[in-house]
Scaffold this motif. Structure first.
Motif, PDB file in Angstrom:
ATOM      1  N   UNK A   1      -4.135   9.177   2.331  1.00 25.64           N
ATOM      2  CA  UNK A   1      -4.961   8.207   1.608  1.00 25.64           C
ATOM      3  C   UNK A   1      -4.072   7.326   0.731  1.00 25.64           C
ATOM      4  N   UNK A   2      -4.371   6.020   0.668  1.00 27.58           N
ATOM      5  CA  UNK A   2      -3.604   5.139  -0.217  1.00 27.58           C
ATOM      6  C   UNK A   2      -3.963   5.392  -1.679  1.00 27.58           C
ATOM      7  N   UNK A   3      -2.989   5.182  -2.538  1.00 22.18           N
ATOM      8  CA  UNK A   3      -3.196   5.342  -3.983  1.00 22.18           C
ATOM      9  C   UNK A   3      -2.191   4.469  -4.713  1.00 22.18           C
ATOM     10  N   UNK A   4      -2.442   4.234  -5.981  1.00 19.94           N
ATOM     11  CA  UNK A   4      -1.524   3.451  -6.810  1.00 19.94           C
ATOM     12  C   UNK A   4      -0.285   4.265  -7.134  1.00 19.94           C
ATOM     13  N   UNK A   5       0.752   3.556  -7.512  1.00 18.45           N
ATOM     14  CA  UNK A   5       2.017   4.195  -7.871  1.00 18.45           C
ATOM     15  C   UNK A   5       1.807   5.193  -9.021  1.00 18.45           C
ATOM     16  N   UNK A   6       1.006   4.812  -9.983  1.00 20.10           N
ATOM     17  CA  UNK A   6       0.775   5.686 -11.135  1.00 20.10           C
ATOM     18  C   UNK A   6       0.152   7.019 -10.710  1.00 20.10           C
TER      19      UNK A   6
ATOM     20  N   UNK B   1       8.417   4.488   8.394  1.00 23.44           N
ATOM     21  CA  UNK B   1       8.482   5.292   9.620  1.00 23.44           C
ATOM     22  C   UNK B   1       8.071   6.743   9.369  1.00 23.44           C
ATOM     23  N   UNK B   2       8.299   7.236   8.158  1.00 21.58           N
ATOM     24  CA  UNK B   2       7.962   8.621   7.856  1.00 21.58           C
ATOM     25  C   UNK B   2       6.472   8.815   7.601  1.00 21.58           C
ATOM     26  N   UNK B   3       5.744   7.732   7.399  1.00 25.24           N
ATOM     27  CA  UNK B   3       4.302   7.862   7.151  1.00 25.24           C
ATOM     28  C   UNK B   3       3.461   7.393   8.336  1.00 25.24           C
TER      29      UNK B   3
ATOM     30  N   UNK C   1       0.853  -1.181   0.000  1.00 20.94           N
ATOM     31  CA  UNK C   1       0.000   0.000   0.000  1.00 20.94           C
ATOM     32  C   UNK C   1       0.887   1.228   0.000  1.00 20.94           C
ATOM     33  N   UNK C   2       0.686   2.101  -0.978  1.00 21.37           N
ATOM     34  CA  UNK C   2       1.467   3.319  -1.089  1.00 21.37           C
ATOM     35  C   UNK C   2       0.613   4.497  -0.646  1.00 21.37           C
ATOM     36  N   UNK C   3       1.222   5.374   0.159  1.00 19.70           N
ATOM     37  CA  UNK C   3       0.497   6.527   0.678  1.00 19.70           C
ATOM     38  C   UNK C   3       1.296   7.791   0.403  1.00 19.70           C
ATOM     39  N   UNK C   4       0.569   8.898   0.336  1.00 20.66           N
ATOM     40  CA  UNK C   4       1.202  10.198   0.141  1.00 20.66           C
ATOM     41  C   UNK C   4       0.180  11.277   0.387  1.00 20.66           C
ATOM     42  N   UNK C   5       0.655  12.427   0.779  1.00 20.52           N
ATOM     43  CA  UNK C   5      -0.248  13.524   1.077  1.00 20.52           C
ATOM     44  C   UNK C   5      -0.209  14.601   0.011  1.00 20.52           C
ATOM     45  N   UNK C   6      -1.233  15.398   0.003  1.00 22.10           N
ATOM     46  CA  UNK C   6      -1.315  16.492  -0.959  1.00 22.10           C
ATOM     47  C   UNK C   6      -0.192  17.496  -0.691  1.00 22.10           C
ATOM     48  N   UNK C   7       0.452  17.932  -1.743  1.00 21.23           N
ATOM     49  CA  UNK C   7       1.521  18.914  -1.619  1.00 21.23           C
ATOM     50  C   UNK C   7       2.870  18.324  -1.250  1.00 21.23           C
ATOM     51  N   UNK C   8       2.973  17.014  -1.138  1.00 16.69           N
ATOM     52  CA  UNK C   8       4.247  16.382  -0.790  1.00 16.69           C
ATOM     53  C   UNK C   8       5.004  15.982  -2.047  1.00 16.69           C
TER      54      UNK C   8
ATOM     55  N   UNK D   1       5.647   3.687   1.550  1.00 17.88           N
ATOM     56  CA  UNK D   1       4.899   2.482   1.903  1.00 17.88           C
ATOM     57  C   UNK D   1       4.110   2.806   3.164  1.00 17.88           C
ATOM     58  N   UNK D   2       3.016   2.105   3.371  1.00 18.65           N
ATOM     59  CA  UNK D   2       2.175   2.405   4.540  1.00 18.65           C
ATOM     60  C   UNK D   2       2.891   2.070   5.847  1.00 18.65           C
TER      61      UNK D   2
END
Length: 150
Positions: free
Chosen positions: A130-135, A122-124, A106-113, A118-119
């Motif tokens: 919200x999880x999203x695909x790599x693409x 340690x940094x997440x 599961x890949x996660x990232x925030x808006x503006x980052x 990975x879920x």
């Protein structure tokens, strides 16, 4: 057990190395003191130049003594490490991890980052991303995290 006994006999510095370092440091200190004493009564640069040259030599001697001691200690630590790790199988020392199942990742990232993680990174941890695909992450201009390497 034999390798552990061998490893405990290693010392970072031998008495001879410590004596050599102390002698070089003392010589450097004496040279610098002599230079200070000689140059302190002179007002012209040309009169102080020989003392400055000798002071630079003293600094080089001090640096060489310190470098010698550091290298001797590094060498001893390396030998101790080899002796301690001699009995451990290479497979246990390897940092490689078995490939993860991409479907479970599961890949996660925030808006503006700038990065996605990975879920379990340690940094997440503790973030409400919200999880999203790599693409999706790459379309939003994010690059993979350098810590978790998703």
């Amino acid at each position: 057990m034999a390798s552990r006994d061998r490893a405990q006999t290693f010392e970072p510095w031998t008495p001879l190395a410590v004596l050599l370092w102390a002698a070089m440091s003392l010589l450097a200190g004496v040279l610098i003191f002599i230079c200070w004493f000689y140059a302190s009564g002179k007002t012209q640069y040309n009169d102080q130049r020989p003392a400055l040259n000798l002071a630079v030599l003293g600094a080089i001697v001090a640096t060489a003594g310190g470098a010698f001691v550091c290298l001797a200690g590094r060498r001893a630590v390396g030998l101790r490490r080899q002796a301690l790790l001699a009995d451990i199988p290479v497979a246990l020392l390897s940092r490689s991890v078995a490939p993860l199942d991409i479907a479970l990742l599961t890949l996660v990232g925030g808006a503006g980052l700038n990065r996605y993680h990975r879920s379990d990174c340690d940094l997440s941890t503790g973030r409400n991303w919200a999880p999203a695909d790599r693409e999706v992450h790459e379309q939003e201009g994010r690059t993979p995290c350098g810590v978790c390497r998703p």
